[in-house]
Design a protein around this motif. Structure first.
Motif, PDB file in Angstrom:
ATOM      1  N   THR A 117      -5.577  -8.440   9.835  1.00 56.35           N
ATOM      2  CA  THR A 117      -5.505  -7.882   8.487  1.00 56.35           C
ATOM      3  C   THR A 117      -4.197  -7.132   8.299  1.00 56.35           C
ATOM      4  O   THR A 117      -3.888  -6.211   9.043  1.00 56.35           O
ATOM      5  CB  THR A 117      -6.683  -6.933   8.220  1.00 56.35           C
ATOM      6  OG1 THR A 117      -7.897  -7.649   8.405  1.00 56.35           O
ATOM      7  CG2 THR A 117      -6.615  -6.386   6.806  1.00 56.35           C
ATOM      8  N   MET A 118      -3.420  -7.549   7.324  1.00 56.95           N
ATOM      9  CA  MET A 118      -2.141  -6.914   7.021  1.00 56.95           C
ATOM     10  C   MET A 118      -2.290  -6.036   5.786  1.00 56.95           C
ATOM     11  O   MET A 118      -3.032  -6.369   4.864  1.00 56.95           O
ATOM     12  CB  MET A 118      -1.070  -7.967   6.751  1.00 56.95           C
ATOM     13  CG  MET A 118      -0.512  -8.621   7.988  1.00 56.95           C
ATOM     14  SD  MET A 118       0.665  -7.536   8.822  1.00 56.95           S
ATOM     15  CE  MET A 118       1.154  -8.607  10.179  1.00 56.95           C
ATOM     16  N   PRO A 119      -1.581  -4.916   5.763  1.00 57.24           N
ATOM     17  CA  PRO A 119      -1.614  -4.081   4.559  1.00 57.24           C
ATOM     18  C   PRO A 119      -1.021  -4.840   3.373  1.00 57.24           C
ATOM     19  O   PRO A 119      -0.171  -5.711   3.557  1.00 57.24           O
ATOM     20  CB  PRO A 119      -0.727  -2.878   4.927  1.00 57.24           C
ATOM     21  CG  PRO A 119      -0.508  -2.964   6.391  1.00 57.24           C
ATOM     22  CD  PRO A 119      -0.705  -4.381   6.796  1.00 57.24           C
ATOM     23  N   PRO A 120      -1.448  -4.543   2.155  1.00 54.39           N
ATOM     24  CA  PRO A 120      -0.870  -5.192   0.979  1.00 54.39           C
ATOM     25  C   PRO A 120       0.593  -4.781   0.803  1.00 54.39           C
ATOM     26  O   PRO A 120       1.032  -3.738   1.298  1.00 54.39           O
ATOM     27  CB  PRO A 120      -1.733  -4.671  -0.174  1.00 54.39           C
ATOM     28  CG  PRO A 120      -2.295  -3.384   0.328  1.00 54.39           C
ATOM     29  CD  PRO A 120      -2.490  -3.562   1.802  1.00 54.39           C
ATOM     30  N   ASP A 122       3.770  -3.281  -0.828  1.00 57.47           N
ATOM     31  CA  ASP A 122       4.165  -2.231  -1.764  1.00 57.47           C
ATOM     32  C   ASP A 122       5.393  -2.755  -2.499  1.00 57.47           C
ATOM     33  O   ASP A 122       6.496  -2.765  -1.948  1.00 57.47           O
ATOM     34  CB  ASP A 122       4.484  -0.940  -0.996  1.00 57.47           C
ATOM     35  CG  ASP A 122       4.870   0.208  -1.919  1.00 57.47           C
ATOM     36  OD1 ASP A 122       5.445  -0.052  -2.997  1.00 57.47           O
ATOM     37  OD2 ASP A 122       4.631   1.368  -1.548  1.00 57.47           O
ATOM     38  N   VAL A 170       5.819  -2.490   6.164  1.00 59.46           N
ATOM     39  CA  VAL A 170       4.536  -2.154   6.774  1.00 59.46           C
ATOM     40  C   VAL A 170       4.663  -0.868   7.588  1.00 59.46           C
ATOM     41  O   VAL A 170       3.806   0.025   7.500  1.00 59.46           O
ATOM     42  CB  VAL A 170       4.032  -3.314   7.659  1.00 59.46           C
ATOM     43  CG1 VAL A 170       2.834  -2.872   8.494  1.00 59.46           C
ATOM     44  CG2 VAL A 170       3.645  -4.507   6.787  1.00 59.46           C
ATOM     45  N   ALA A 173       5.103   2.068   5.104  1.00 57.86           N
ATOM     46  CA  ALA A 173       3.934   2.322   4.260  1.00 57.86           C
ATOM     47  C   ALA A 173       2.746   2.859   5.052  1.00 57.86           C
ATOM     48  O   ALA A 173       1.945   3.635   4.527  1.00 57.86           O
ATOM     49  CB  ALA A 173       3.533   1.043   3.531  1.00 57.86           C
ATOM     50  N   THR A 174       2.621   2.444   6.331  1.00 58.97           N
ATOM     51  CA  THR A 174       1.435   2.818   7.112  1.00 58.97           C
ATOM     52  C   THR A 174       1.700   3.872   8.172  1.00 58.97           C
ATOM     53  O   THR A 174       0.762   4.511   8.659  1.00 58.97           O
ATOM     54  CB  THR A 174       0.849   1.581   7.818  1.00 58.97           C
ATOM     55  OG1 THR A 174       1.775   1.117   8.816  1.00 58.97           O
ATOM     56  CG2 THR A 174       0.553   0.478   6.819  1.00 58.97           C
ATOM     57  N   TYR A 178       4.633  -2.382  13.112  1.00 60.45           N
ATOM     58  CA  TYR A 178       4.230  -3.674  12.546  1.00 60.45           C
ATOM     59  C   TYR A 178       3.512  -4.538  13.581  1.00 60.45           C
ATOM     60  O   TYR A 178       2.548  -5.240  13.252  1.00 60.45           O
ATOM     61  CB  TYR A 178       5.475  -4.397  12.030  1.00 60.45           C
ATOM     62  CG  TYR A 178       5.222  -5.728  11.385  1.00 60.45           C
ATOM     63  CD1 TYR A 178       4.504  -5.829  10.204  1.00 60.45           C
ATOM     64  CD2 TYR A 178       5.725  -6.900  11.955  1.00 60.45           C
ATOM     65  CE1 TYR A 178       4.285  -7.056   9.592  1.00 60.45           C
ATOM     66  CE2 TYR A 178       5.512  -8.133  11.344  1.00 60.45           C
ATOM     67  CZ  TYR A 178       4.799  -8.207  10.174  1.00 60.45           C
ATOM     68  OH  TYR A 178       4.587  -9.425   9.574  1.00 60.45           O
ATOM     69  N   PHE A 181      -0.300  -4.795  13.855  1.00 57.95           N
ATOM     70  CA  PHE A 181      -1.086  -5.573  12.895  1.00 57.95           C
ATOM     71  C   PHE A 181      -1.069  -7.063  13.210  1.00 57.95           C
ATOM     72  O   PHE A 181      -1.737  -7.839  12.542  1.00 57.95           O
ATOM     73  CB  PHE A 181      -0.540  -5.365  11.474  1.00 57.95           C
ATOM     74  CG  PHE A 181      -0.728  -3.968  10.954  1.00 57.95           C
ATOM     75  CD1 PHE A 181      -1.902  -3.606  10.320  1.00 57.95           C
ATOM     76  CD2 PHE A 181       0.263  -3.023  11.097  1.00 57.95           C
ATOM     77  CE1 PHE A 181      -2.075  -2.326   9.824  1.00 57.95           C
ATOM     78  CE2 PHE A 181       0.102  -1.730  10.607  1.00 57.95           C
ATOM     79  CZ  PHE A 181      -1.073  -1.381   9.983  1.00 57.95           C
TER      80      PHE A 181
END
Length: 309
Positions: A117-120, A122, A170, A173-174, A178, A181
């Motif tokens: 699952t990768m973050p959406p 931005d 990524v 943002a997180t 990376y 993920f």
């Protein structure tokens, strides 16, 4: 009557190896359709530079995921996985087997095995990073990636701005690296997967690449790239075939220099593709001109999957 399993036939290989022609013939023999897994061919108004299937090939065999997105659209392997799996649910109601062909390894992996699952995305952050790319160059972004995710930095293609920017966005943002993920979690699919790779001797492939570049130029690559130039910072255009022509339009190279650079970069791209696919021991490698051998191998695997071998 034995149970006939559904089969996804994946045909992979480098650019210019001859995947499209081989798969059109294979699809006609199997009376099925083709799903493209070439991320460069998803976009509209990029037919020449990405060597999209011709109108005749698409008329001969239905193709999906070709020429369907505007260049401004943000699209990724996770969205492709979702969309292709939904499409396959429908296609397998009509076909016992479907062909998926392409050279985008991550997109093929997404469908066959799943992705973590990768973050959406931005979008504002991506716009900022694309702006930095234009002002500072890829080296500055790669240096930042080396500081915040040295593990991924050691494996990423540092000549590919799209991948460097995706990793950075990524991380930023997180607050997490990376690579965390990207841990592989193989997902079992409700269909069999038959993996075929098409390959040629290096000298033969490189000759085909050089001829393809000359053909693209003769077909109007300059006009196509000129029309796309206002969108040059879009992710879809951060790819070999357009970057070189954009530099030519900006006066960075003569026509001859640009064409030689385009041929060299395409050869390097093909080499990276083969390195990616070479890691998969389940791929059966065949020469694309051996159409009978390709059909024979695929039919043999289909019989095995149906329990009739």
């Amino acid at each position: 009557m034995p149970h006939i399993a559904k089969n996804l036939i994946t045909v992979v290989g480098s650019t210019a190896v001859g995947k499209t022609a081989a798969c059109v013939q294979l699809a006609q023999s199997l009376n099925t359709v083709i799903v493209s897994a070439d991320a460069r061919q998803f976009y509209q108004n990029m037919a020449i530079g990405t060597a999209q299937p011709t109108a005749e090939e698409r008329q001969a065999v239905p193709h999906y995921f070709v020429d369907f997105l505007p260049v401004q659209e943000v699209y990724n392997a996770g969205l492709f996985e979702r969309d292709v799996l939904a499409l396959l649910d429908q296609l397998f109601l009509q076909h016992e087997q479907v062909i998926m062909v392409g050279g985008s390894g991550l997109y093929l992996q997404a469908v066959c095995e799943g992705l973590s699952t990768m973050p959406p995305v931005d979008l504002q952050l991506r716009e900022q990073l694309n702006g930095r790319l234009q002002r500072e160059g890829i080296a500055a972004l790669a240096e930042e990636l080396a500081q915040i995710d040295p593990v991924y930095y050691r494996t990423v293609d540092l000549r590919n701005p799209r991948r460097v920017i995706r990793a950075l966005e990524v991380c930023i943002a997180t607050g997490k690296p990376y690579h965390a993920f990207r841990k592989k979690k193989v997902t079992q699919r409700p269909f069999n997967i038959i993996k075929v790779g098409l390959t040629r001797e290096r000298a033969e492939l490189y000759e085909r690449i050089d001829k393809r570049v000359d053909y693209m130029w003769a077909q109007g690559l300059l006009a196509e790239a000129t029309a796309l130039y206002p969108y040059k910072i879009c992710n879809a255009l951060q790819t070999v075939g357009y970057r070189e022509v954009f530099s030519y339009l900006e006066g960075g190279y003569s026509e001859e220099e640009m064409l030689q650079l385009l041929k060299r970069n395409t050869r390097r791209y093909a080499k990276r593709q083969m390195a990616w696919f070479g890691r998969d021991a389940n791929i059966q490698w065949l020469h694309p001109d051996g159409r009978h051998a390709l059909l024979t191998y695929v039919k043999g695997q289909m019989r095995m999957n149906s329990g009739t071998a």
